[in-house]
Design an enzyme around this catalytic site. Sequence first.
Site, PDB file in Angstrom:
ATOM      1  CE  LYS A 129      -4.403   1.206   0.189  1.00  0.00           C
ATOM      2  NZ  LYS A 129      -5.606   0.537  -0.337  1.00  0.00           N
ATOM      3  CG  ASP A 169      -7.317   3.600  -0.817  1.00  0.00           C
ATOM      4  OD1 ASP A 169      -7.855   2.486  -0.741  1.00  0.00           O
ATOM      5  OD2 ASP A 169      -7.318   4.407   0.131  1.00  0.00           O
TER       6      ASP A 169
HETATM    7  P1  NDP Z   1     -12.910   8.045  -2.616  1.00  0.00           P
HETATM    8  O1  NDP Z   1     -11.842   9.037  -2.388  1.00  0.00           O
HETATM    9  O2  NDP Z   1     -13.415   7.830  -3.994  1.00  0.00           O
HETATM   10  O3  NDP Z   1     -14.174   8.384  -1.697  1.00  0.00           O
HETATM   11  C1  NDP Z   1     -14.111   8.459  -0.310  1.00  0.00           C
HETATM   12  C2  NDP Z   1     -15.444   8.989   0.162  1.00  0.00           C
HETATM   13  O4  NDP Z   1     -15.557   8.888   1.574  1.00  0.00           O
HETATM   14  C3  NDP Z   1     -15.624  10.455  -0.177  1.00  0.00           C
HETATM   15  O5  NDP Z   1     -16.976  10.653  -0.484  1.00  0.00           O
HETATM   16  C4  NDP Z   1     -15.250  11.145   1.138  1.00  0.00           C
HETATM   17  O6  NDP Z   1     -15.833  12.421   1.303  1.00  0.00           O
HETATM   18  C5  NDP Z   1     -15.871  10.182   2.097  1.00  0.00           C
HETATM   19  N1  NDP Z   1     -15.376  10.283   3.451  1.00  0.00           N
HETATM   20  C6  NDP Z   1     -14.119  10.355   3.911  1.00  0.00           C
HETATM   21  N2  NDP Z   1     -14.106  10.355   5.242  1.00  0.00           N
HETATM   22  C7  NDP Z   1     -15.391  10.284   5.634  1.00  0.00           C
HETATM   23  C8  NDP Z   1     -16.036  10.198   6.873  1.00  0.00           C
HETATM   24  N3  NDP Z   1     -15.361  10.228   8.024  1.00  0.00           N
HETATM   25  N4  NDP Z   1     -17.392  10.059   6.894  1.00  0.00           N
HETATM   26  C9  NDP Z   1     -18.104  10.041   5.750  1.00  0.00           C
HETATM   27  N5  NDP Z   1     -17.537  10.112   4.538  1.00  0.00           N
HETATM   28  C10 NDP Z   1     -16.207  10.235   4.489  1.00  0.00           C
HETATM   29  O7  NDP Z   1     -12.388   6.671  -1.989  1.00  0.00           O
HETATM   30  P2  NDP Z   1     -12.864   5.191  -2.312  1.00  0.00           P
HETATM   31  O8  NDP Z   1     -14.334   5.152  -2.512  1.00  0.00           O
HETATM   32  O9  NDP Z   1     -11.970   4.650  -3.359  1.00  0.00           O
HETATM   33  O10 NDP Z   1     -12.469   4.451  -0.954  1.00  0.00           O
HETATM   34  C11 NDP Z   1     -13.360   4.366   0.157  1.00  0.00           C
HETATM   35  C12 NDP Z   1     -12.898   3.247   1.085  1.00  0.00           C
HETATM   36  O11 NDP Z   1     -12.889   2.003   0.372  1.00  0.00           O
HETATM   37  C13 NDP Z   1     -11.502   3.392   1.666  1.00  0.00           C
HETATM   38  O12 NDP Z   1     -11.461   2.807   2.942  1.00  0.00           O
HETATM   39  C14 NDP Z   1     -10.646   2.547   0.712  1.00  0.00           C
HETATM   40  O13 NDP Z   1      -9.442   2.100   1.306  1.00  0.00           O
HETATM   41  C15 NDP Z   1     -11.602   1.395   0.451  1.00  0.00           C
HETATM   42  N6  NDP Z   1     -11.347   0.624  -0.749  1.00  0.00           N
HETATM   43  C16 NDP Z   1     -11.341   1.216  -1.997  1.00  0.00           C
HETATM   44  C17 NDP Z   1     -11.146   0.457  -3.117  1.00  0.00           C
HETATM   45  C18 NDP Z   1     -11.233   1.023  -4.491  1.00  0.00           C
HETATM   46  O14 NDP Z   1     -11.183   0.239  -5.460  1.00  0.00           O
HETATM   47  N7  NDP Z   1     -11.380   2.332  -4.667  1.00  0.00           N
HETATM   48  C19 NDP Z   1     -10.841  -0.989  -3.012  1.00  0.00           C
HETATM   49  C20 NDP Z   1     -10.963  -1.520  -1.674  1.00  0.00           C
HETATM   50  C21 NDP Z   1     -11.175  -0.719  -0.603  1.00  0.00           C
HETATM   51  P3  NDP Z   1     -15.017  13.776   0.962  1.00  0.00           P
HETATM   52  O15 NDP Z   1     -15.354  14.058  -0.465  1.00  0.00           O
HETATM   53  O16 NDP Z   1     -15.616  14.756   1.919  1.00  0.00           O
HETATM   54  O17 NDP Z   1     -13.578  13.519   1.183  1.00  0.00           O
END
Ligand code: NDP
Length: 449
Positions: A129, A169
């Site tokens: 990572k 991510d």
């Molecule tokens: P993104 O950056 O696309 O989206 C993250 C989202 O979460 C944004 O909407 C962000 O809002 C929001 N967010 C962050 N912190 C908080 C919080 N405390 N409460 C509510 N919303 C919050 O990331 P991903 O969707 O790619 O990743 C999300 C999760 O999934 C992570 O844990 C990542 O490690 C995991 N993951 C992702 C994969 C992938 O293929 N993308 C694969 C496997 C796991 P804001 O716009 O305000 O920042």
Amino acid sequence: MAIRNAYLNGIYEDLLGRYAEQHEFLEAVHEVLETLVPVVESDPRYEQQNIIGRMVEPERIITFRVSWVDDAGKVQVNRGYRVQFNSAIGPYKGGIRFRDNVNLSIIKFLGFEQVFKNALTTLPMGGGKGGSDFDPKGKSDGEIMRFCQSFMTELSKYIGEDTDVPAGDIGVGAREIGYMFGQYKRLTNTWTGVLTGKGLSYGGSLARKEATGFGLCYFADAQLKDNGMSFEGKRVVISGSGNVAIYANQKASTLGGKVIAMSDSNGYIVDENGIDYQVIREIKEVKRARISTYVDYVPSAKYVEGCSGIWTVPCDIALPCATQNELNVDNAKSLIANGCQGVFEGANMPCTPDAIAAIKGAGLLYSPGKASNAGGVATSGLEMSQNAGHISWTFEEVDNKLKGIMETIYAACASAAEQFGMKGDIQAGANIAGFLKVADAMLAQGVCY
Ligand code: NDP
């Protein structure tokens, strides 16, 4: 809390002394070691060969300076990381995260989880990572491009299609992958599948963008069905509104659920008529705006400031898809009191340990992210296969393979849990099934490899 096995507890105590400030990493390790007690006691080789002691220590940690020039001409400095955790079963594989709170503890926890997750996919991928404490939010396109180029200038020395293959991510989507891929190509004068999550015009895979969210719902569906339930007619709450959350919404809705709440780090929206994922996609992917603007598209919806309140919205199925430790024990108690039937993790480690205990204790279904969000990396593995074979599969082909992989992962977790006397405990099953595969390879390869 002490782990009920002297060998495992000793390893944890040692980490606690050595890395006391790495809270997320310690939390992730403790969660795994607790569930491995019966496994370690079933085969003396794990302790004799100190397999666990080796698994909790990354093979390599790279930290570096990332300097870049902002739009005002000022030189900025951020910190970059790549943790190459375990390559026993394949090249390191795992995403890159750009967010202001990124530190070594977060990257180590994510890398550690990735080792087990990648093993569960059945594909030959080790775990790693990376990331930086750079936050793309509010930066111009030019600033993001210059940052990505500088980040890759250093990272390129340590990665390669057969060595370490990063992906996206939090904060790293198609745009950032594109800039990093371009810089890698420029620096090495090679066109290789060194990154996944690439755009479709330059080696990306159809359905990669959708894969983590879709895969989460395929996994949840398999677990629900195994327990005589389904998504049909269920009220679904999804935290986050990024890559995972958007496509979890799409698939949960296709499977008959109604997504009534979503969030970002500022607040959450509630729409009792069901949230159309395409509106969220427009807000987040196209406009890069805040979720609060959803009410401009759907005036009957409600926006509430503060993200953790989302768990007070009554639902049948909860899909935490935002970030680590976003769902605490009080949130879990609200879900339980409101009749929730299952919590399936889309994010990595979104539920705190006491929240997990409360969820499982109350008899709700629960799946850990390392199993239920493995669809993203599994499809990255499929992207690597397509790149290596110079072929591309259709959306349906990739989606079908993804569905098959998620069902296989669920079956493997369920069967490992049953084999070690914990029938129905998918959390334990995921750790055990992932561990057995990696441990087997480490035993076969000897101590000094
Ligand atoms: P993104 O950056 O696309 O989206 C993250 C989202 O979460 C944004 O909407 C962000 O809002 C929001 N967010 C962050 N912190 C908080 C919080 N405390 N409460 C509510 N919303 C919050 O990331 P991903 O969707 O790619 O990743 C999300 C999760 O999934 C992570 O844990 C990542 O490690 C995991 N993951 C992702 C994969 C992938 O293929 N993308 C694969 C496997 C796991 P804001 O716009 O305000 O920042």
